[in-house]
Design a protein around this motif. Structure first.
Motif, PDB file in Angstrom:
ATOM      1  N   VAL A 205       0.851  -1.195   0.000  1.00 12.43           N
ATOM      2  CA  VAL A 205       0.000   0.000   0.000  1.00 12.43           C
ATOM      3  C   VAL A 205       0.885   1.241   0.000  1.00 12.43           C
ATOM      4  O   VAL A 205       1.779   1.379   0.859  1.00 12.43           O
ATOM      5  CB  VAL A 205      -0.940   0.015   1.224  1.00 12.43           C
ATOM      6  CG1 VAL A 205      -1.792   1.285   1.224  1.00 12.43           C
ATOM      7  CG2 VAL A 205      -1.832  -1.217   1.228  1.00 12.43           C
ATOM      8  N   LEU A 206       0.624   2.137  -0.944  1.00 15.03           N
ATOM      9  CA  LEU A 206       1.344   3.399  -1.010  1.00 15.03           C
ATOM     10  C   LEU A 206       0.560   4.459  -0.255  1.00 15.03           C
ATOM     11  O   LEU A 206      -0.626   4.687  -0.525  1.00 15.03           O
ATOM     12  CB  LEU A 206       1.536   3.835  -2.464  1.00 15.03           C
ATOM     13  CG  LEU A 206       2.262   2.849  -3.384  1.00 15.03           C
ATOM     14  CD1 LEU A 206       2.448   3.461  -4.767  1.00 15.03           C
ATOM     15  CD2 LEU A 206       3.597   2.420  -2.798  1.00 15.03           C
ATOM     16  N   LEU A 207       1.226   5.104   0.689  1.00 12.63           N
ATOM     17  CA  LEU A 207       0.628   6.190   1.469  1.00 12.63           C
ATOM     18  C   LEU A 207       1.454   7.451   1.224  1.00 12.63           C
ATOM     19  O   LEU A 207       2.694   7.393   1.161  1.00 12.63           O
ATOM     20  CB  LEU A 207       0.624   5.834   2.953  1.00 12.63           C
ATOM     21  CG  LEU A 207      -0.225   4.607   3.338  1.00 12.63           C
ATOM     22  CD1 LEU A 207       0.119   4.125   4.732  1.00 12.63           C
ATOM     23  CD2 LEU A 207      -1.704   4.946   3.242  1.00 12.63           C
ATOM     24  N   PHE A 208       0.789   8.586   1.117  1.00  9.99           N
ATOM     25  CA  PHE A 208       1.452   9.819   0.706  1.00  9.99           C
ATOM     26  C   PHE A 208       1.238  10.927   1.742  1.00  9.99           C
ATOM     27  O   PHE A 208       0.216  10.955   2.436  1.00  9.99           O
ATOM     28  CB  PHE A 208       0.905  10.285  -0.649  1.00  9.99           C
ATOM     29  CG  PHE A 208       1.114   9.304  -1.755  1.00  9.99           C
ATOM     30  CD1 PHE A 208       2.245   9.356  -2.545  1.00  9.99           C
ATOM     31  CD2 PHE A 208       0.179   8.296  -1.993  1.00  9.99           C
ATOM     32  CE1 PHE A 208       2.449   8.437  -3.574  1.00  9.99           C
ATOM     33  CE2 PHE A 208       0.369   7.371  -3.012  1.00  9.99           C
ATOM     34  CZ  PHE A 208       1.508   7.434  -3.803  1.00  9.99           C
ATOM     35  N   ASP A 209       2.242  11.816   1.845  1.00  6.31           N
ATOM     36  CA  ASP A 209       2.071  12.981   2.713  1.00  6.31           C
ATOM     37  C   ASP A 209       1.591  14.179   1.894  1.00  6.31           C
ATOM     38  O   ASP A 209       1.320  14.057   0.684  1.00  6.31           O
ATOM     39  CB  ASP A 209       3.363  13.289   3.479  1.00  6.31           C
ATOM     40  CG  ASP A 209       4.487  13.793   2.574  1.00  6.31           C
ATOM     41  OD1 ASP A 209       4.273  13.912   1.345  1.00  6.31           O
ATOM     42  OD2 ASP A 209       5.581  14.068   3.103  1.00  6.31           O
ATOM     43  N   GLU A 210       1.495  15.348   2.541  1.00  5.06           N
ATOM     44  CA  GLU A 210       0.976  16.548   1.880  1.00  5.06           C
ATOM     45  C   GLU A 210       1.868  17.029   0.741  1.00  5.06           C
ATOM     46  O   GLU A 210       1.444  17.811  -0.118  1.00  5.06           O
ATOM     47  CB  GLU A 210       0.803  17.684   2.894  1.00  5.06           C
ATOM     48  CG  GLU A 210      -0.310  17.444   3.914  1.00  5.06           C
ATOM     49  CD  GLU A 210       0.164  16.655   5.142  1.00  5.06           C
ATOM     50  OE1 GLU A 210       1.273  16.080   5.082  1.00  5.06           O
ATOM     51  OE2 GLU A 210      -0.574  16.625   6.142  1.00  5.06           O
ATOM     52  N   HIS A 211       3.118  16.558   0.698  1.00  6.67           N
ATOM     53  CA  HIS A 211       4.050  16.944  -0.362  1.00  6.67           C
ATOM     54  C   HIS A 211       4.148  15.869  -1.446  1.00  6.67           C
ATOM     55  O   HIS A 211       5.049  15.907  -2.271  1.00  6.67           O
ATOM     56  CB  HIS A 211       5.431  17.215   0.231  1.00  6.67           C
ATOM     57  CG  HIS A 211       5.417  18.227   1.336  1.00  6.67           C
ATOM     58  ND1 HIS A 211       5.226  19.572   1.107  1.00  6.67           N
ATOM     59  CD2 HIS A 211       5.539  18.085   2.689  1.00  6.67           C
ATOM     60  CE1 HIS A 211       5.235  20.220   2.267  1.00  6.67           C
ATOM     61  NE2 HIS A 211       5.424  19.344   3.235  1.00  6.67           N
ATOM     62  N   ASP A 212       3.236  14.922  -1.396  1.00  4.95           N
ATOM     63  CA  ASP A 212       3.161  13.836  -2.382  1.00  4.95           C
ATOM     64  C   ASP A 212       4.359  12.891  -2.306  1.00  4.95           C
ATOM     65  O   ASP A 212       4.679  12.200  -3.282  1.00  4.95           O
ATOM     66  CB  ASP A 212       3.021  14.384  -3.808  1.00  4.95           C
ATOM     67  CG  ASP A 212       1.971  13.609  -4.601  1.00  4.95           C
ATOM     68  OD1 ASP A 212       1.055  13.051  -3.976  1.00  4.95           O
ATOM     69  OD2 ASP A 212       2.092  13.547  -5.840  1.00  4.95           O
ATOM     70  N   ASP A 281      -3.194   2.228  -3.914  1.00  4.71           N
ATOM     71  CA  ASP A 281      -3.117   3.631  -3.513  1.00  4.71           C
ATOM     72  C   ASP A 281      -3.908   3.812  -2.220  1.00  4.71           C
ATOM     73  O   ASP A 281      -5.139   3.786  -2.216  1.00  4.71           O
ATOM     74  CB  ASP A 281      -3.698   4.512  -4.620  1.00  4.71           C
ATOM     75  CG  ASP A 281      -3.580   5.998  -4.317  1.00  4.71           C
ATOM     76  OD1 ASP A 281      -3.108   6.339  -3.208  1.00  4.71           O
ATOM     77  OD2 ASP A 281      -3.949   6.809  -5.181  1.00  4.71           O
ATOM     78  N   GLY A 282      -3.184   4.005  -1.113  1.00  2.00           N
ATOM     79  CA  GLY A 282      -3.839   4.190   0.179  1.00  2.00           C
ATOM     80  C   GLY A 282      -4.200   5.637   0.458  1.00  2.00           C
ATOM     81  O   GLY A 282      -4.803   5.925   1.498  1.00  2.00           O
ATOM     82  N   GLY A 283      -3.801   6.552  -0.457  1.00  2.00           N
ATOM     83  CA  GLY A 283      -4.180   7.942  -0.311  1.00  2.00           C
ATOM     84  C   GLY A 283      -3.298   8.729   0.646  1.00  2.00           C
ATOM     85  O   GLY A 283      -2.183   8.330   0.994  1.00  2.00           O
ATOM     86  N   LEU A 284      -3.835   9.853   1.080  1.00  2.00           N
ATOM     87  CA  LEU A 284      -3.096  10.792   1.923  1.00  2.00           C
ATOM     88  C   LEU A 284      -3.028  10.305   3.368  1.00  2.00           C
ATOM     89  O   LEU A 284      -4.026   9.861   3.936  1.00  2.00           O
ATOM     90  CB  LEU A 284      -3.788  12.161   1.879  1.00  2.00           C
ATOM     91  CG  LEU A 284      -3.201  13.257   2.776  1.00  2.00           C
ATOM     92  CD1 LEU A 284      -1.812  13.655   2.294  1.00  2.00           C
ATOM     93  CD2 LEU A 284      -4.139  14.464   2.802  1.00  2.00           C
ATOM     94  N   LEU A 285      -1.826  10.401   3.948  1.00  2.00           N
ATOM     95  CA  LEU A 285      -1.644  10.147   5.376  1.00  2.00           C
ATOM     96  C   LEU A 285      -1.255  11.479   6.006  1.00  2.00           C
ATOM     97  O   LEU A 285      -0.081  11.871   5.976  1.00  2.00           O
ATOM     98  CB  LEU A 285      -0.551   9.093   5.613  1.00  2.00           C
ATOM     99  CG  LEU A 285      -0.328   8.662   7.063  1.00  2.00           C
ATOM    100  CD1 LEU A 285      -1.567   7.978   7.623  1.00  2.00           C
ATOM    101  CD2 LEU A 285       0.877   7.733   7.163  1.00  2.00           C
ATOM    102  N   PRO A 286      -2.213  12.224   6.559  1.00  2.00           N
ATOM    103  CA  PRO A 286      -1.903  13.550   7.103  1.00  2.00           C
ATOM    104  C   PRO A 286      -0.841  13.489   8.195  1.00  2.00           C
ATOM    105  O   PRO A 286      -0.632  12.447   8.834  1.00  2.00           O
ATOM    106  CB  PRO A 286      -3.259  14.007   7.674  1.00  2.00           C
ATOM    107  CG  PRO A 286      -4.285  13.175   6.970  1.00  2.00           C
ATOM    108  CD  PRO A 286      -3.619  11.852   6.712  1.00  2.00           C
ATOM    109  N   GLY A 287      -0.175  14.618   8.395  1.00  2.00           N
ATOM    110  CA  GLY A 287       0.899  14.681   9.385  1.00  2.00           C
ATOM    111  C   GLY A 287       0.463  14.240  10.764  1.00  2.00           C
ATOM    112  O   GLY A 287       1.203  13.563  11.482  1.00  2.00           O
ATOM    113  N   ALA A 288      -0.766  14.592  11.159  1.00  2.00           N
ATOM    114  CA  ALA A 288      -1.246  14.205  12.493  1.00  2.00           C
ATOM    115  C   ALA A 288      -1.343  12.697  12.616  1.00  2.00           C
ATOM    116  O   ALA A 288      -1.034  12.119  13.665  1.00  2.00           O
ATOM    117  CB  ALA A 288      -2.610  14.843  12.754  1.00  2.00           C
ATOM    118  N   ASP A 289      -1.765  12.015  11.522  1.00  2.17           N
ATOM    119  CA  ASP A 289      -1.839  10.554  11.543  1.00  2.17           C
ATOM    120  C   ASP A 289      -0.443   9.942  11.528  1.00  2.17           C
ATOM    121  O   ASP A 289      -0.180   8.928  12.191  1.00  2.17           O
ATOM    122  CB  ASP A 289      -2.638  10.047  10.341  1.00  2.17           C
ATOM    123  CG  ASP A 289      -4.126  10.354  10.457  1.00  2.17           C
ATOM    124  OD1 ASP A 289      -4.579  10.621  11.596  1.00  2.17           O
ATOM    125  OD2 ASP A 289      -4.821  10.343   9.433  1.00  2.17           O
ATOM    126  N   ALA A 290       0.452  10.547  10.753  1.00  2.40           N
ATOM    127  CA  ALA A 290       1.819  10.021  10.684  1.00  2.40           C
ATOM    128  C   ALA A 290       2.500  10.076  12.045  1.00  2.40           C
ATOM    129  O   ALA A 290       3.312   9.208  12.382  1.00  2.40           O
ATOM    130  CB  ALA A 290       2.629  10.814   9.654  1.00  2.40           C
TER     131      ALA A 290
END
Length: 345
Positions: A205-212, A281-290
């Motif tokens: 699963v690919l997870l992405f931050d706000e900067h892609d 594609d697991g979508g966005l992982l926001p900073g708070a979740d990271a």
């Protein structure tokens, strides 16, 4: 069980190991150097000339594991292994292979003071009738002091250290035996995933931050970085396997089914069986979740968000190519969604 004695060249590993087999009942001395020597007769000279150290040969690392398992099947008990391992990815590959065979490893590091180490190297005479050969070995040991220093960060975290500056080989062996007996040199915390016996289906699963940037994790049991994910269990949908593995590996619970990006066939390459490899594609992982991301110490030692260019230096070639295909598929999907007026995110 294996007692792996690590340390710089000339730290006294072999001498201590020979003493140790007399202190640990039902133990056997096993020197992987012999496998390296044997490869000089098994491999073409052209292949041997491509490396300066037999540890860089994948066949050596595989044979170290396979031979250890075969010896233990023959004699049981404890294997005492004196072998320098300074590259963390080689430690991961070898110890991970042993763990997959349910062989626990007690990792011990002999760490004399550098002045003592240099004196031992200077006094080392391997071939009394061949001074030039002995000098080459001494030079080899000197050249590996700096790589040893560079490896101390992960070595001291992974292994039980013993300062042997003032110890004889027998005294060193006594310290090792005591550390094993008391549990001070505990079994390495490394995941024990059984080796496959046939082709497998794996879901990443690919997870992405706000900067892609994409999230990679650093496994303890194999070389190279990886995507969160794992083998699909019998009767399990691949996407659901990805969701399960992400939760188990990093403590993140996905609230939607990830989209399939890539299906790739990994050809069997002994000793691996290959199989289907899928990336979702697991979508966005926001900073708070990271920030809430949790790692199982026995399986993963670290995580990072990286650019595609950074991933190229961290992933093995086949995984990186899979990532490239997945990122291109994700970009095309985003464009099509925008053209169709479908919200993205």
């Amino acid at each position: 069980m294996i007692v792996w004695i690590n340390g710089a060249f000339s730290a006294g590993k072999t001498s201590a190991a020979r003493e140790l087999v007399d202190l640990i009942p039902n133990s056997t001395f096993y020197d992987p150097e012999l496998i390296g020597a044997g490869l000089r007769y098994l491999l073409p000279q052209k292949r041997l000339a491509e490396v300066t150290d037999f540890q860089d040969l994948p066949i050596w690392r595989r044979l170290v594991v396979d031979t250890a398992a075969a010896v233990l099947a023959e004699v049981s008990g404890v294997l005492v292994v004196p072998m320098t391992l300074l590259r963390q990815e080689y430690r991961d590959e070898i110890f991970g292979g042993l763990a997959s065979r349910r062989i626990p490893v007690r990792h011990v590091l002999l760490s004399p003071e550098e002045t003592i180490l240099r004196k031992r190297i200077a006094d080392r005479v391997e071939f009394a009738d061949d001074p030039e050969h002995s000098e080459r070995i001494r030079q080899w040991a000197y050249e590996h002091i700096e790589p040893y220093r560079a490896a101390l960060g992960w070595l001291t975290r992974d292994a039980h250290p013993i300062d042997t500056s003032a110890l004889s080989p027998y005294e060193t062996a006594e310290r090792i035996a005591e550390a094993v007996r008391t549990g001070a040199a505990a079994a390495c915390e490394i995941v024990q995933t059984p080796e496959p016996t046939a082709e497998t289906v794996a879901a990443g699963v690919l997870l992405f931050d706000e900067h892609d940037r994409v999230l990679l994790v650093d496994p303890t049991y194999k070389p190279g970085w990886e995507f969160p994910g794992g083998v699909v269990e019998a009767g399990e949908a691949p996407a659901q396997a990805g969701i399960r593995e992400v939760a188990e590996e990093i403590g993140i619970h996905l609230d939607r089914v990830p989209k399939l990006l890539v299906v790739d066939w990994e050809a069997p390459e002994p000793p691996g069986y290959g199989g289907l490899r899928m990336l979702f594609d697991g979508g966005l992982l926001p900073g708070a979740d990271a920030e809430r991301l949790l790692l199982p110490g026995s399986e993963l030692r670290g995580w990072r968000f990286v650019t595609e260019e950074e991933a190229a230096t961290m992933l093995p070639t086949t995984r990186y190519e899979r990532l490239r295909w997945a990122l291109r598929a994700r970009e095309r999907s985003t464009v099509l969604n925008l053209e169709a007026g479908v919200p993205v995110g």
